[in-house]
Motif scaffolding. Structure first.
Motif, PDB file in Angstrom:
ATOM      1  N   CYS A   1       0.824  -1.209   0.000  1.00  0.00           N
ATOM      2  CA  CYS A   1       0.000   0.000   0.000  1.00  0.00           C
ATOM      3  C   CYS A   1       0.861   1.263   0.000  1.00  0.00           C
TER       4      CYS A   1
ATOM      5  N   LEU B   1       0.945   4.224  -2.707  1.00  0.00           N
ATOM      6  CA  LEU B   1       0.586   5.568  -2.273  1.00  0.00           C
ATOM      7  C   LEU B   1       1.734   6.571  -2.409  1.00  0.00           C
TER       8      LEU B   1
ATOM      9  N   LEU C   1       1.641   5.133   5.552  1.00  0.00           N
ATOM     10  CA  LEU C   1       0.262   5.186   6.010  1.00  0.00           C
ATOM     11  C   LEU C   1       0.177   6.166   7.181  1.00  0.00           C
TER      12      LEU C   1
ATOM     13  N   MET D   1      -8.510   2.731   3.353  1.00  0.00           N
ATOM     14  CA  MET D   1      -7.156   2.167   3.392  1.00  0.00           C
ATOM     15  C   MET D   1      -7.135   0.878   4.205  1.00  0.00           C
TER      16      MET D   1
ATOM     17  N   LEU E   1      -7.429   2.847  -2.629  1.00  0.00           N
ATOM     18  CA  LEU E   1      -6.259   3.650  -2.281  1.00  0.00           C
ATOM     19  C   LEU E   1      -6.078   4.906  -3.132  1.00  0.00           C
TER      20      LEU E   1
ATOM     21  N   TYR F   1      -6.010   8.627  -2.023  1.00  0.00           N
ATOM     22  CA  TYR F   1      -4.973   8.999  -1.059  1.00  0.00           C
ATOM     23  C   TYR F   1      -3.574   8.990  -1.667  1.00  0.00           C
TER      24      TYR F   1
END
Length: 88
Positions: free
Chosen positions: A36, A40, A44, A52, A80, A83
């Motif tokens: 992720c 991104l 995070l 997410m 996702l 973001y």
């Protein structure tokens, strides 16, 4: 740093009752997180938004169930995308 999803959340999502798969599931959490974050282009956040978190759960489920290298489900990227930090 605390992981964005817990073992309990993953087991609920996957409908797993026993503890036989706990070690594998815990090992998949940082792998899903890294995937992720790579998409991104950012870490995070401390407070992970629900989309997410769902993307992480889908990824852990995918890595758990599809062990032969199948493609990541497109819904992960759909969740996702809002973001994503895009660099030009």
């Amino acid at each position: 740093m605390a992981e964005p999803v817990t073992l309990a959340e993953i087991k609920t999502y996957l409908r797993i009752d026993g503890g036989e798969e706990d070690t594998l599931l815990v090992a998949l959490i940082p792998i899903a997180r890294e995937h992720c974050e790579n998409y991104l282009n950012a870490s995070l956040p401390a407070e992970v938004p629900t989309p997410m978190k769902l993307a992480l759960l889908v990824l852990v489920c995918h890595f758990y169930e599809e062990r032969a290298g199948e493609e990541i489900p497109p819904v992960v990227y759909t969740l996702l995308s809002p973001y994503r930090n895009i660099h030009w």
